[in-house]
Write a protein that holds these residues in place. Structure first.
Motif, PDB file in Angstrom:
ATOM      1  N   HIS A  78      -2.690  -5.512  -7.582  1.00  0.00           N
ATOM      2  CA  HIS A  78      -1.829  -6.532  -6.958  1.00  0.00           C
ATOM      3  C   HIS A  78      -2.616  -7.470  -6.054  1.00  0.00           C
ATOM      4  CE1 HIS A  78      -1.788  -3.355  -3.907  1.00  0.00           C
ATOM      5  NE2 HIS A  78      -1.400  -4.244  -3.024  1.00  0.00           N
ATOM      6  N   ILE A  79      -3.894  -7.127  -5.815  1.00  0.00           N
ATOM      7  CA  ILE A  79      -4.738  -8.040  -5.032  1.00  0.00           C
ATOM      8  C   ILE A  79      -6.018  -8.308  -5.815  1.00  0.00           C
ATOM      9  CG2 ILE A  79      -5.926  -8.396  -2.838  1.00  0.00           C
ATOM     10  CD1 ILE A  79      -4.109  -6.299  -1.618  1.00  0.00           C
ATOM     11  N   LYS A  80      -6.406  -9.560  -5.879  1.00  0.00           N
ATOM     12  CA  LYS A  80      -7.656  -9.896  -6.560  1.00  0.00           C
ATOM     13  C   LYS A  80      -8.488 -10.815  -5.682  1.00  0.00           C
ATOM     14  CE  LYS A  80      -5.751  -9.580 -11.193  1.00  0.00           C
ATOM     15  NZ  LYS A  80      -4.479 -10.206 -11.586  1.00  0.00           N
TER      16      LYS A  80
ATOM     17  N   VAL B 265     -11.498  -5.583   8.767  1.00  0.00           N
ATOM     18  CA  VAL B 265     -10.139  -5.654   9.301  1.00  0.00           C
ATOM     19  C   VAL B 265      -9.116  -4.915   8.447  1.00  0.00           C
ATOM     20  CG1 VAL B 265      -8.304  -7.205  10.034  1.00  0.00           C
ATOM     21  CG2 VAL B 265     -10.671  -7.838  10.447  1.00  0.00           C
ATOM     22  N   CYS B 266      -9.304  -4.822   7.162  1.00  0.00           N
ATOM     23  CA  CYS B 266      -8.311  -4.134   6.324  1.00  0.00           C
ATOM     24  C   CYS B 266      -8.120  -2.706   6.846  1.00  0.00           C
ATOM     25  CB  CYS B 266      -8.752  -4.095   4.868  1.00  0.00           C
ATOM     26  SG  CYS B 266      -7.732  -2.946   3.911  1.00  0.00           S
ATOM     27  N   PRO B 267      -6.886  -2.344   7.218  1.00  0.00           N
ATOM     28  CA  PRO B 267      -6.663  -1.024   7.820  1.00  0.00           C
ATOM     29  C   PRO B 267      -6.853   0.122   6.833  1.00  0.00           C
ATOM     30  CG  PRO B 267      -4.580  -2.150   7.489  1.00  0.00           C
ATOM     31  CD  PRO B 267      -5.657  -3.146   7.171  1.00  0.00           C
ATOM     32  N   ALA B 268      -6.938  -0.178   5.536  1.00  0.00           N
ATOM     33  CA  ALA B 268      -7.139   0.884   4.545  1.00  0.00           C
ATOM     34  C   ALA B 268      -8.540   0.823   3.946  1.00  0.00           C
ATOM     35  CB  ALA B 268      -6.088   0.766   3.445  1.00  0.00           C
TER      36      ALA B 268
ATOM     37  N   CYS C  42      -9.972  -1.366   2.038  1.00  0.00           N
ATOM     38  CA  CYS C  42      -9.933  -1.659   0.594  1.00  0.00           C
ATOM     39  C   CYS C  42     -11.055  -2.602   0.179  1.00  0.00           C
ATOM     40  CB  CYS C  42      -8.604  -2.300   0.219  1.00  0.00           C
ATOM     41  SG  CYS C  42      -7.206  -1.200   0.406  1.00  0.00           S
ATOM     42  N   TYR C  43     -11.627  -3.336   1.131  1.00  0.00           N
ATOM     43  CA  TYR C  43     -12.647  -4.339   0.816  1.00  0.00           C
ATOM     44  C   TYR C  43     -14.039  -3.815   1.133  1.00  0.00           C
ATOM     45  CZ  TYR C  43      -8.820  -7.670   0.402  1.00  0.00           C
ATOM     46  OH  TYR C  43      -7.681  -8.316   0.011  1.00  0.00           O
ATOM     47  N   GLU C  44     -14.959  -4.057   0.224  1.00  0.00           N
ATOM     48  CA  GLU C  44     -16.330  -3.630   0.471  1.00  0.00           C
ATOM     49  C   GLU C  44     -17.322  -4.624  -0.126  1.00  0.00           C
ATOM     50  OE1 GLU C  44     -17.624   0.952   1.229  1.00  0.00           O
ATOM     51  OE2 GLU C  44     -16.360   0.496  -0.476  1.00  0.00           O
TER      52      GLU C  44
ATOM     53  N   LEU D   2      -2.009  -0.487   2.078  1.00  0.00           N
ATOM     54  CA  LEU D   2      -0.806  -0.147   2.848  1.00  0.00           C
ATOM     55  C   LEU D   2       0.203  -1.298   2.814  1.00  0.00           C
ATOM     56  CD1 LEU D   2      -2.863   1.378   5.768  1.00  0.00           C
ATOM     57  CD2 LEU D   2      -1.455   2.678   4.158  1.00  0.00           C
ATOM     58  N   GLU D   3      -0.140  -2.345   2.062  1.00  0.00           N
ATOM     59  CA  GLU D   3       0.742  -3.502   1.840  1.00  0.00           C
ATOM     60  C   GLU D   3       1.133  -4.199   3.138  1.00  0.00           C
ATOM     61  OE1 GLU D   3       3.877  -2.230  -0.906  1.00  0.00           O
ATOM     62  OE2 GLU D   3       2.399  -0.888  -1.804  1.00  0.00           O
ATOM     63  N   CYS D   4       0.198  -4.255   4.079  1.00  0.00           N
ATOM     64  CA  CYS D   4       0.510  -4.887   5.357  1.00  0.00           C
ATOM     65  C   CYS D   4       0.478  -6.409   5.257  1.00  0.00           C
ATOM     66  CB  CYS D   4      -0.449  -4.406   6.434  1.00  0.00           C
ATOM     67  SG  CYS D   4      -2.166  -4.913   6.208  1.00  0.00           S
ATOM     68  N   GLY D   5      -0.379  -6.954   4.384  1.00  0.00           N
ATOM     69  CA  GLY D   5      -0.436  -8.405   4.236  1.00  0.00           C
ATOM     70  C   GLY D   5      -1.486  -9.083   5.108  1.00  0.00           C
ATOM     71  N   THR D   6      -2.218  -8.306   5.881  1.00  0.00           N
ATOM     72  CA  THR D   6      -3.206  -8.894   6.791  1.00  0.00           C
ATOM     73  C   THR D   6      -4.254  -9.716   6.044  1.00  0.00           C
ATOM     74  OG1 THR D   6      -2.898  -7.020   8.250  1.00  0.00           O
ATOM     75  CG2 THR D   6      -4.867  -8.353   8.614  1.00  0.00           C
ATOM     76  N   CYS D   7      -4.757  -9.191   4.940  1.00  0.00           N
ATOM     77  CA  CYS D   7      -5.807  -9.904   4.209  1.00  0.00           C
ATOM     78  C   CYS D   7      -5.276 -11.233   3.660  1.00  0.00           C
ATOM     79  CB  CYS D   7      -6.376  -9.031   3.089  1.00  0.00           C
ATOM     80  SG  CYS D   7      -5.154  -8.390   1.939  1.00  0.00           S
ATOM     81  N   ARG D   8      -4.019 -11.220   3.274  1.00  0.00           N
ATOM     82  CA  ARG D   8      -3.406 -12.438   2.752  1.00  0.00           C
ATOM     83  C   ARG D   8      -3.394 -13.529   3.828  1.00  0.00           C
ATOM     84  NH1 ARG D   8       1.253 -15.343   1.932  1.00  0.00           N
ATOM     85  NH2 ARG D   8       2.382 -14.367   3.634  1.00  0.00           N
TER      86      ARG D   8
ATOM     87  N   GLU E 222      -6.033 -13.500  -4.252  1.00  0.00           N
ATOM     88  CA  GLU E 222      -4.682 -13.645  -4.802  1.00  0.00           C
ATOM     89  C   GLU E 222      -3.921 -12.407  -4.387  1.00  0.00           C
ATOM     90  OE1 GLU E 222      -4.163 -14.176  -9.095  1.00  0.00           O
ATOM     91  OE2 GLU E 222      -5.972 -15.411  -8.913  1.00  0.00           O
ATOM     92  N   TRP E 223      -2.803 -12.595  -3.763  1.00  0.00           N
ATOM     93  CA  TRP E 223      -2.070 -11.453  -3.199  1.00  0.00           C
ATOM     94  C   TRP E 223      -0.631 -11.442  -3.680  1.00  0.00           C
ATOM     95  CZ3 TRP E 223       1.776  -9.166  -0.494  1.00  0.00           C
ATOM     96  CH2 TRP E 223       1.498  -8.024   0.273  1.00  0.00           C
ATOM     97  N   ASN E 224      -0.209 -10.325  -4.209  1.00  0.00           N
ATOM     98  CA  ASN E 224       1.194 -10.153  -4.565  1.00  0.00           C
ATOM     99  C   ASN E 224       1.623  -8.754  -4.173  1.00  0.00           C
ATOM    100  OD1 ASN E 224       2.365 -12.520  -6.022  1.00  0.00           O
ATOM    101  ND2 ASN E 224       0.459 -12.252  -7.158  1.00  0.00           N
TER     102      ASN E 224
HETATM  103  S1  SF4 Z   1      -2.541  -5.700   2.401  1.00  0.00           S
HETATM  104 FE1  SF4 Z   1      -4.696  -6.260   2.481  1.00  0.00          FE
HETATM  105  S2  SF4 Z   1      -5.314  -5.753   4.561  1.00  0.00           S
HETATM  106 FE2  SF4 Z   1      -3.369  -4.683   4.222  1.00  0.00          FE
HETATM  107  S3  SF4 Z   1      -3.967  -2.662   3.484  1.00  0.00           S
HETATM  108 FE3  SF4 Z   1      -3.666  -3.914   1.666  1.00  0.00          FE
HETATM  109  S4  SF4 Z   1      -5.679  -4.698   1.181  1.00  0.00           S
HETATM  110 FE4  SF4 Z   1      -5.781  -3.963   3.286  1.00  0.00          FE
END
Ligand code: SF4
Ligand code: FAD
Lengths: 94, 440
Positions: free
Chosen positions: A22-24, A41-44, A46-48, A63-69, A79-81
């Motif tokens: 769901h994120i690219k 910053v991503c709390p999970a 996910c980015y490296e 965690l679908e918080c939306g911070t990266c978006r 791209e975030w969905n």
């Molecule tokens: S929405 Fe973005 S910042 Fe939040 S947990 Fe998922 S990948 Fe990380």
């Protein structure tokens, strides 16, 4: 201080939608400062950064918080969905 | 654009989202006899939602007066601690009163997933149709822009209705991508991370000096956030403790710490660690909180649509109130929609404008307006508010309480000179002045 979030994510429940990320991250050679910030910053976590110095995302623990978006809104690096209905993180407590 | 697909069902109202704002709206609408469809992307209502969580009874009471009979409440709050932390100490205010052991307590701790499920059952019993595991992907609009339905991710199926209430929360994409809501800005949202720590009930009772269903909540700020605008919290549930910390996304972006590092720092603070010792962590969650306040509130209504809850930025960050504003805005929106429906008036922008007036006459807008200067103040003074001052306060308290042969006048002198050294007198005065102005 290095705290590994991966251990904590282990206690969470997820329904992973295999093959439908769901994120690219858009292809790039040198990551923008915003994109680079996501590796911290991503709390999970996910980015490296990969060996070639590019930022990659593996959103299985998202965690679908939306911070990266929001951080990459101006730079348009990702791209975030939301995951498809019913997929993704499943909070037992929230 | 209107779709060619012909849906079999047409509803009076579609509610996007089953958090407190959507549930309040759907419940009131269904009780009012309207045909309501509520769409939720999670497997069940609550499965995507995160909160501290303190429930303010009053807002829910106005929707479900007897909620105490069967809602999954954890503890009623009899003590509030507000702490300013530096690295080794806290200076704080604790308020505990037997008055809070009342028949109808005012504040409860709750756990969102079971709470949202409970609320959703009430919505269903009231007669609304609730469909979960369904993400709304876009609004369906007429040429003239009137909202007449939604498209979902279930094979792109379209559902039509006379109007749509967006209760999709802070990161709601439907409103933002359709251009009805401006995109969120990093300096008007906070990212909060939270863990659930499980301990036997008796251990929690003993550590916090509690009996029965009594509970304690702690709000903390200070050097744990490293000069970033943010706060931490610790709330007691029956058999668990919710512990979390949040900071503005803009500060995280330029900062040096990861969110879970801040959480770790808070959990291992000498004032907090003994409270959590031996607990089993069963979940780690993250969520955004709208913190832009009054100045970030978007347009809230238009032809065929209304925005309620976090999607409208209705959070009072200073008092950590959001769910009550969500429920109240949801209820007010529903009441207006029922009124228009009964009068057979169209859901036009003109008629829906009354929603704004209703909000203005409620605590929602009044409180947000009162605190409209706070986000700006915290921004401009964050280094001091979340660094210098907590340190100074702790040093001052320590100087004052330590008995070491220095006379009291000398101690006063030491405290004053300490203050001046770390922050110029004019700086102190200017921050105090700004704060008072923002608070008024
Ligand atoms: S929405 Fe973005 S910042 Fe939040 S947990 Fe998922 S990948 Fe990380
Ligand atoms: C860590 C933290 C602590 C907090 N503490 C407190 C507190 O102690 N007290 C308090 O009152 N408030 C608190 N808040 C704020 C409070 O949680 C929110 O104000 C409240 O949840 C807002 O309710 P809502 O219904 O508007 O949004 P949400 O609760 O976010 O609900 C939105 C719903 O819409 C669904 N949704 C979103 N997009 C779609 C879509 N496209 N299709 C279908 N469904 C969709 C989501 O899955 C979700 O169920 C806290 C928030 C956080 C993050």
């Amino acid at each position: 201080m290095t705290i590994k979030v991966e251990d904590t994510l282990f206690s969470n429940r997820y329904v992973v939608d295999s093959g439908r990320a769901h994120i690219k991250v858009k292809p790039h050679t040198i990551p923008s400062p915003a994109l680079l910030a996501l590796t911290r910053v991503c709390p999970a976590h996910c980015y490296e950064l990969n060996d070639r110095g590019q930022v990659e995302v593996i959103a299985d623990g998202c965690l679908e918080c939306g911070t990266c978006r929001i951080i990459c809104q101006d730079s348009q690096d990702i791209e975030w969905n939301y995951p498809r209905g019913g997929f993704g993180v499943l909070f037992k407590f929230g | 654009m209107a779709s060619a697909q012909q849906p079999n069902d047409k509803f009076d109202v579609i509610v996007i989202g089953a958090g407190p704002s959507g549930n309040a709206a759907a419940y009131v609408l269904a009780r009012g006899g309207l045909r309501v469809l509520q769409l939720e992307r999670g497997e069940y209502p609550g499965s995507k939602n995160v909160q501290g969580a303190i429930l303010y009874a009053n807002a829910l009471e106005q929707i479900i007066p007897d909620f105490r009979d069967d809602a999954p409440l954890e503890r009623h709050v009899i003590e509030q601690r507000i702490w300013m932390l530096d690295d080794k100490s806290y200076v704080g205010m604790n308020y505990r009163s037997e008055d809070f052991n009342e028949e109808r307590p005012n504040r409860y701790t709750i756990i969102r997933a079971p709470f949202d499920k409970w609320f959703s059952r009430k919505v269903r019993d009231a007669g609304a149709t609730i469909v979960c595991e369904t993400t709304v992907t876009e609004l369906i609009r007429t040429e003239a822009g009137r909202v007449i339905g939604v498209r979902t991710d279930r094979d792109g199926a379209v559902v039509l209705a006379d109007m749509v209430i967006m209760a999709e929360g802070v990161n709601g994409l439907v409103g933002q991508r359709s251009g009805l809501r401006p995109e969120l800005k990093p300096d008007s949202v906070a990212l909060a991370v939270k863990e659930m720590h499980f301990l036997p009930r008796e251990t929690i009772d003993a550590r916090f000096n509690l009996k029965g269903a009594e509970g304690v909540v702690i709000e903390a700020m200070g050097t744990v956030t490293d000069g970033m605008v943010g706060t931490a919290f610790l709330y007691t549930n029956q058999e668990s403790i919710s512990v979390g910390i949040g900071c503005l996304v803009s500060d995280f972006k330029t900062g040096t710490a990861a969110p879970y590092e801040l959480l770790h720092r808070f959990k291992t603070h000498p004032a907090i660690a003994p409270l959590l010792e031996g607990a089993e962590v069963k979940e780690y969650a993250a969520h955004l909180i709208p913190e832009g306040g009054y100045n970030s509130i978007p347009q809230l209504y238009g032809d065929g649509w209304l925005i309620v809850g976090d999607a409208g930025q209705f959070v009072n960050a200073v008092h950590r109130e959001g769910s009550n504003m969500a429920m109240t805005s949801g209820r007010l929106a529903a009441e207006l929609v029922i009124k228009l429906h009964r009068m057979r008036e169209p859901f036009s922008s003109e008629n829906l404008a009354e929603y704004h007036t209703m909000l203005k006459n409620s605590f929602v807008m009044k409180d947000l307006k009162k605190y409209k200067g706070i986000p700006g103040f915290l921004h401009s003074s964050s280094k001091h508010v979340f660094g210098t001052y907590p340190r100074l306060l702790s040093q001052a308290a320590q100087t004052w309480f330590r008995v070491d042969g220095a006379d009291k006048r000398e101690k006063e002198r030491q405290i004053v000179s300490m203050m001046r050294k770390d922050r110029s007198f004019s700086g102190l005065i200017s921050d105090a002045f700004k704060l008072v102005r923002a608070w008024r």
